[in-house]
Design a protein around this motif. Structure first.
Motif, PDB file in Angstrom:
ATOM      1  N   GLN A  18      -0.667   7.300   6.929  1.00  0.00           N
ATOM      2  CA  GLN A  18       0.402   8.268   7.150  1.00  0.00           C
ATOM      3  C   GLN A  18       1.655   7.884   6.363  1.00  0.00           C
ATOM      4  OE1 GLN A  18       1.376   8.884  11.277  1.00  0.00           O
ATOM      5  NE2 GLN A  18       3.321   9.862  10.813  1.00  0.00           N
ATOM      6  N   VAL A  19       2.032   6.625   6.428  1.00  0.00           N
ATOM      7  CA  VAL A  19       3.220   6.158   5.710  1.00  0.00           C
ATOM      8  C   VAL A  19       3.010   6.291   4.206  1.00  0.00           C
ATOM      9  CG1 VAL A  19       4.617   4.116   5.172  1.00  0.00           C
ATOM     10  CG2 VAL A  19       4.019   4.630   7.546  1.00  0.00           C
ATOM     11  N   ARG A  20       1.845   5.898   3.752  1.00  0.00           N
ATOM     12  CA  ARG A  20       1.529   5.983   2.321  1.00  0.00           C
ATOM     13  C   ARG A  20       1.618   7.421   1.830  1.00  0.00           C
ATOM     14  NH1 ARG A  20      -4.412   4.461  -0.064  1.00  0.00           N
ATOM     15  NH2 ARG A  20      -3.950   4.612  -2.279  1.00  0.00           N
ATOM     16  N   ALA A  21       0.997   8.343   2.563  1.00  0.00           N
ATOM     17  CA  ALA A  21       1.015   9.754   2.172  1.00  0.00           C
ATOM     18  C   ALA A  21       2.423  10.321   2.239  1.00  0.00           C
ATOM     19  CB  ALA A  21       0.083  10.560   3.071  1.00  0.00           C
ATOM     20  N   GLY A  22       3.167   9.927   3.264  1.00  0.00           N
ATOM     21  CA  GLY A  22       4.517  10.449   3.420  1.00  0.00           C
ATOM     22  C   GLY A  22       5.446  10.045   2.294  1.00  0.00           C
ATOM     23  N   ILE A  23       5.352   8.792   1.879  1.00  0.00           N
ATOM     24  CA  ILE A  23       6.203   8.318   0.790  1.00  0.00           C
ATOM     25  C   ILE A  23       5.842   9.013  -0.518  1.00  0.00           C
ATOM     26  CG2 ILE A  23       6.762   6.309  -0.640  1.00  0.00           C
ATOM     27  CD1 ILE A  23       6.620   4.618   1.900  1.00  0.00           C
ATOM     28  N   VAL A  24       4.560   9.152  -0.783  1.00  0.00           N
ATOM     29  CA  VAL A  24       4.136   9.861  -1.993  1.00  0.00           C
ATOM     30  C   VAL A  24       4.670  11.291  -1.985  1.00  0.00           C
ATOM     31  CG1 VAL A  24       2.147  10.769  -3.255  1.00  0.00           C
ATOM     32  CG2 VAL A  24       2.086   8.434  -2.353  1.00  0.00           C
ATOM     33  N   LEU A  30      19.365   9.414   6.919  1.00  0.00           N
ATOM     34  CA  LEU A  30      18.778   8.832   5.709  1.00  0.00           C
ATOM     35  C   LEU A  30      18.373   9.879   4.673  1.00  0.00           C
ATOM     36  CD1 LEU A  30      16.455   6.053   7.195  1.00  0.00           C
ATOM     37  CD2 LEU A  30      18.646   5.754   6.047  1.00  0.00           C
ATOM     38  N   ARG A  31      18.763  11.125   4.892  1.00  0.00           N
ATOM     39  CA  ARG A  31      18.333  12.173   3.961  1.00  0.00           C
ATOM     40  C   ARG A  31      18.784  11.913   2.529  1.00  0.00           C
ATOM     41  NH1 ARG A  31      20.477  17.392   7.042  1.00  0.00           N
ATOM     42  NH2 ARG A  31      22.099  15.844   7.472  1.00  0.00           N
ATOM     43  N   ALA A  32      19.981  11.351   2.370  1.00  0.00           N
ATOM     44  CA  ALA A  32      20.509  11.136   1.025  1.00  0.00           C
ATOM     45  C   ALA A  32      20.320   9.703   0.545  1.00  0.00           C
ATOM     46  CB  ALA A  32      21.994  11.504   1.003  1.00  0.00           C
ATOM     47  N   ALA A  33      19.716   8.848   1.363  1.00  0.00           N
ATOM     48  CA  ALA A  33      19.524   7.453   0.985  1.00  0.00           C
ATOM     49  C   ALA A  33      18.316   7.307   0.065  1.00  0.00           C
ATOM     50  CB  ALA A  33      19.349   6.593   2.237  1.00  0.00           C
ATOM     51  N   GLU A  34      18.270   6.186  -0.638  1.00  0.00           N
ATOM     52  CA  GLU A  34      17.165   5.940  -1.562  1.00  0.00           C
ATOM     53  C   GLU A  34      15.977   5.264  -0.876  1.00  0.00           C
ATOM     54  OE1 GLU A  34      18.469   3.793  -4.952  1.00  0.00           O
ATOM     55  OE2 GLU A  34      19.893   5.320  -5.612  1.00  0.00           O
ATOM     56  N   ASP A  35      16.158   4.830   0.350  1.00  0.00           N
ATOM     57  CA  ASP A  35      15.118   4.078   1.044  1.00  0.00           C
ATOM     58  C   ASP A  35      14.070   5.022   1.630  1.00  0.00           C
ATOM     59  OD1 ASP A  35      13.572   2.323   2.427  1.00  0.00           O
ATOM     60  OD2 ASP A  35      15.225   1.262   3.380  1.00  0.00           O
ATOM     61  N   ALA A  36      13.095   5.375   0.809  1.00  0.00           N
ATOM     62  CA  ALA A  36      12.037   6.285   1.255  1.00  0.00           C
ATOM     63  C   ALA A  36      11.213   5.658   2.361  1.00  0.00           C
ATOM     64  CB  ALA A  36      11.143   6.654   0.071  1.00  0.00           C
ATOM     65  N   LEU A  72       0.809  -1.222   0.000  1.00  0.00           N
ATOM     66  CA  LEU A  72       0.000   0.000   0.000  1.00  0.00           C
ATOM     67  C   LEU A  72       0.839   1.266   0.000  1.00  0.00           C
ATOM     68  CD1 LEU A  72      -2.877  -0.931   2.488  1.00  0.00           C
ATOM     69  CD2 LEU A  72      -3.026  -0.703   0.024  1.00  0.00           C
ATOM     70  N   SER A  73       2.065   1.182   0.516  1.00  0.00           N
ATOM     71  CA  SER A  73       2.914   2.369   0.586  1.00  0.00           C
ATOM     72  C   SER A  73       3.836   2.515  -0.619  1.00  0.00           C
ATOM     73  CB  SER A  73       3.755   2.341   1.872  1.00  0.00           C
ATOM     74  OG  SER A  73       4.609   1.212   1.886  1.00  0.00           O
ATOM     75  N   ASP A  74       3.713   1.625  -1.583  1.00  0.00           N
ATOM     76  CA  ASP A  74       4.540   1.691  -2.793  1.00  0.00           C
ATOM     77  C   ASP A  74       3.886   2.655  -3.792  1.00  0.00           C
ATOM     78  OD1 ASP A  74       5.981   1.349  -5.092  1.00  0.00           O
ATOM     79  OD2 ASP A  74       5.770  -0.840  -5.162  1.00  0.00           O
ATOM     80  N   PRO A  75       4.540   3.785  -4.120  1.00  0.00           N
ATOM     81  CA  PRO A  75       3.933   4.741  -5.058  1.00  0.00           C
ATOM     82  C   PRO A  75       3.573   4.107  -6.396  1.00  0.00           C
ATOM     83  CG  PRO A  75       5.812   5.733  -3.954  1.00  0.00           C
ATOM     84  CD  PRO A  75       5.828   4.267  -3.582  1.00  0.00           C
ATOM     85  N   ALA A  76       4.339   3.090  -6.802  1.00  0.00           N
ATOM     86  CA  ALA A  76       4.077   2.442  -8.087  1.00  0.00           C
ATOM     87  C   ALA A  76       2.776   1.654  -8.085  1.00  0.00           C
ATOM     88  CB  ALA A  76       5.237   1.509  -8.458  1.00  0.00           C
ATOM     89  N   MET A  77       2.267   1.326  -6.911  1.00  0.00           N
ATOM     90  CA  MET A  77       1.038   0.546  -6.827  1.00  0.00           C
ATOM     91  C   MET A  77      -0.218   1.408  -6.784  1.00  0.00           C
ATOM     92  SD  MET A  77       1.599  -2.640  -7.051  1.00  0.00           S
ATOM     93  CE  MET A  77      -0.041  -3.203  -6.567  1.00  0.00           C
ATOM     94  N   GLN A  78      -0.057   2.709  -6.634  1.00  0.00           N
ATOM     95  CA  GLN A  78      -1.222   3.595  -6.598  1.00  0.00           C
ATOM     96  C   GLN A  78      -1.941   3.549  -7.950  1.00  0.00           C
ATOM     97  OE1 GLN A  78      -1.577   4.828  -3.403  1.00  0.00           O
ATOM     98  NE2 GLN A  78       0.315   3.647  -3.200  1.00  0.00           N
ATOM     99  N   GLY A  79      -3.225   3.295  -7.921  1.00  0.00           N
ATOM    100  CA  GLY A  79      -3.990   3.201  -9.161  1.00  0.00           C
ATOM    101  C   GLY A  79      -3.870   1.852  -9.842  1.00  0.00           C
TER     102      GLY A  79
END
Length: 208
Positions: A153-159, A113-119, A17-24
């Motif tokens: 919250q996690v879903r919205a934050g990652i997006v 983690l500011r520069a890491a890719e792990d959103a 659910l928190s994966d932006p690629a899965m939205q829609g």
């Protein structure tokens, strides 16, 4: 021992659910079952639970659909978070239980983690930062209801991270302001910092 349904539920709620690629998109039950190592039955049971929480939509003959985060949902989520978090700031300062040290530790880890890719890891720490404040009130019902917002919250934050450049830097700065106000024992400043932080994230989501 964790049941197959619980494994599927946790994986769907915390990862899919928190994966932006899965939205829609629709959930591929077989692929998910293969990834987790369970049959499709626990997947379907977990999807029924998530549908009851309005986190997925069950479409006849097509399956479970993960709808993009809608404007109304965003506004309602941040309105509710604002009420809970501002109250938590005020109450913990009144009680002398503001978890400044714990929140500072979460912020330090988030800063790394500011520069890491792990959103996902960055936003997990975001939730832990805010949840520590709410939990410090000592009201179990408040904590339970706040934790119930975690998936959204996690879903919205990652997006939001993928919707605005330098959002990670901004989040860290906004958290710094919240923490400074709590450390100073300044309720008005804490309220203002929490509001500014939530408004900034909401603006990114609604604009994106």
């Amino acid at each position: 021992m964790t049941s197959g349904r619980q494994l599927a539920y946790d994986h769907l709620k915390d990862t899919v659910l928190s994966d932006p690629a899965m939205q829609g998109s629709f959930v591929n039950e077989q692929s998910l079952a293969d990834a987790i190592g369970v049959s499709r039955t626990p997947i379907r049971e977990a999807l029924l639970l998530l549908a009851a929480e309005e986190l997925v939509q069950l479409v006849p003959k097509r399956g479970a659909y993960i709808a993009p985060v809608a404007g109304r949902e965003i506004r309602e989520l941040f309105e509710l978070r604002g009420m809970m978090e501002r109250y938590a700031a005020q109450r913990t300062l009144e009680l002398g239980t503001a978890p400044v040290q714990e929140m500072s530790g979460e912020l330090d880890r988030q800063r790394e983690l500011r520069a890491a890719e792990d959103a996902r890891a960055f936003i997990d720490l975001d939730h832990r930062f805010h949840a520590a404040l709410v939990r410090a009130v000592g009201n179990e019902m408040l904590t339970k209801n706040y934790d119930g917002l975690r998936a959204r919250q996690v879903r919205a934050g990652i997006v939001a991270l993928f919707s605005a450049r330098n959002r990670r830097e901004a989040v860290v700065d906004e958290h710094d302001a919240i923490l400074a106000a709590l450390a100073d024992g300044d309720t008005a400043a804490a309220h203002a910092a929490i509001t500014a932080h939530l408004d900034a994230t909401q603006h990114v989501l609604l604009a994106g």
